[in-house]
Design a protein around this motif. Sequence first.
Motif, PDB file in Angstrom:
ATOM      1  N   GLN A   1       4.480   1.792   6.862  1.00  0.00           N
ATOM      2  CA  GLN A   1       5.332   1.024   5.965  1.00  0.00           C
ATOM      3  C   GLN A   1       4.514   0.005   5.176  1.00  0.00           C
ATOM      4  OE1 GLN A   1       8.595   1.498   5.226  1.00  0.00           O
ATOM      5  NE2 GLN A   1       8.209  -0.041   3.660  1.00  0.00           N
ATOM      6  N   GLU A   2       3.554  -0.647   5.870  1.00  0.00           N
ATOM      7  CA  GLU A   2       2.697  -1.623   5.189  1.00  0.00           C
ATOM      8  C   GLU A   2       1.841  -0.937   4.126  1.00  0.00           C
ATOM      9  OE1 GLU A   2      -0.688  -5.021   6.265  1.00  0.00           O
ATOM     10  OE2 GLU A   2       0.176  -3.760   7.837  1.00  0.00           O
ATOM     11  N   TYR A   3       1.311   0.256   4.458  1.00  0.00           N
ATOM     12  CA  TYR A   3       0.510   1.018   3.506  1.00  0.00           C
ATOM     13  C   TYR A   3       1.334   1.377   2.267  1.00  0.00           C
ATOM     14  CZ  TYR A   3      -1.284   5.301   1.397  1.00  0.00           C
ATOM     15  OH  TYR A   3      -1.676   6.263   0.497  1.00  0.00           O
ATOM     16  N   ARG A   4       2.562   1.832   2.493  1.00  0.00           N
ATOM     17  CA  ARG A   4       3.417   2.207   1.363  1.00  0.00           C
ATOM     18  C   ARG A   4       3.722   1.006   0.474  1.00  0.00           C
ATOM     19  NH1 ARG A   4       7.571   6.097   4.804  1.00  0.00           N
ATOM     20  NH2 ARG A   4       6.324   8.020   4.652  1.00  0.00           N
ATOM     21  N   THR A   5       3.957  -0.155   1.105  1.00  0.00           N
ATOM     22  CA  THR A   5       4.224  -1.369   0.326  1.00  0.00           C
ATOM     23  C   THR A   5       3.017  -1.746  -0.515  1.00  0.00           C
ATOM     24  OG1 THR A   5       5.743  -2.182   2.032  1.00  0.00           O
ATOM     25  CG2 THR A   5       4.861  -3.802   0.483  1.00  0.00           C
ATOM     26  N   LEU A   6       1.820  -1.718   0.104  1.00  0.00           N
ATOM     27  CA  LEU A   6       0.602  -2.051  -0.631  1.00  0.00           C
ATOM     28  C   LEU A   6       0.325  -1.037  -1.736  1.00  0.00           C
ATOM     29  CD1 LEU A   6      -1.694  -3.112   2.350  1.00  0.00           C
ATOM     30  CD2 LEU A   6      -0.647  -4.604   0.637  1.00  0.00           C
TER      31      LEU A   6
ATOM     32  N   GLN B   1       0.094   0.274  -7.466  1.00  0.00           N
ATOM     33  CA  GLN B   1       0.566   1.052  -8.606  1.00  0.00           C
ATOM     34  C   GLN B   1       1.160   0.140  -9.678  1.00  0.00           C
ATOM     35  OE1 GLN B   1       3.253   3.782  -6.682  1.00  0.00           O
ATOM     36  NE2 GLN B   1       1.661   5.313  -6.303  1.00  0.00           N
ATOM     37  N   ALA B   2       1.868  -0.912  -9.232  1.00  0.00           N
ATOM     38  CA  ALA B   2       2.446  -1.866 -10.189  1.00  0.00           C
ATOM     39  C   ALA B   2       1.342  -2.597 -10.945  1.00  0.00           C
ATOM     40  CB  ALA B   2       3.336  -2.857  -9.452  1.00  0.00           C
ATOM     41  N   LEU B   3       0.271  -2.998 -10.219  1.00  0.00           N
ATOM     42  CA  LEU B   3      -0.852  -3.672 -10.875  1.00  0.00           C
ATOM     43  C   LEU B   3      -1.545  -2.735 -11.854  1.00  0.00           C
ATOM     44  CD1 LEU B   3      -2.377  -5.597  -7.841  1.00  0.00           C
ATOM     45  CD2 LEU B   3      -1.203  -6.590  -9.803  1.00  0.00           C
ATOM     46  N   ASP B   4      -1.682  -1.471 -11.454  1.00  0.00           N
ATOM     47  CA  ASP B   4      -2.309  -0.482 -12.334  1.00  0.00           C
ATOM     48  C   ASP B   4      -1.494  -0.304 -13.603  1.00  0.00           C
ATOM     49  OD1 ASP B   4      -4.236   1.470 -13.034  1.00  0.00           O
ATOM     50  OD2 ASP B   4      -2.860   3.043 -12.422  1.00  0.00           O
TER      51      ASP B   4
END
Length: 213
Positions: free
Chosen positions: A163-168, A173-176
């Motif tokens: 879950q932490e990996y998916r959040t990060l 992706q948002a930063l990209d």
Amino acid sequence: ESLHIRNLAVIEDLTIEFRSGLNVLSGETGAGKSIIIGALGLVLGEKASPAMVRSGAELASVEGLFDVSGNRLAAAFLAGEGLPDEQGQVVVRRTISAEGKSRAYINGTLTSQGVLKDFGSLLVDIHGQHEHQSLLRISEHLRMLDVFGDNEAAAAEIREGLQEYRTLREQLQALDMDEREKARRLELNGFAVNEIDAAALVQGEEEQLQEEA
């Protein structure tokens, strides 16, 4: 251990206590056996319909008390969902309004029908013409294997890490996307600047052009 039904179909108020061992519900056709099974299905996460609400009533409710003290699958599920475990007992409550709104609660915590259905599959097997046993549900195989191998804690840790990996990953992706948007705007603004420079504008040019026009 018990099932409490209010204003469901033709049942106004009924509480059934179950004992250890074999319990038999018998009666002639129309006695209400199927309504009781339907009520049990509701607390196990089956779909609800406003047609189930007793005529003249505004709200139907079904409440089931389950003993899960020896059910490691159920205990692992509660822990994984962050739901309270009341010393081996679980109260599942389902309400249906005459307008069609349905709500589900596990030990007093509001939850979704999907979560309740997943949890309900760990509590009861209904053997019927169109039902399946939990052993035949592929989605349960991995959970059963984790319990058999005593790996619930490790599985929970992996779920948290995933879950932490998916959040990060979503944040990355948002930063990209932000970087691409920034590059697009820079390119657009640069093109606009070049257009303005190429026009060689001077002070008072607008008035002169209007005069010429």
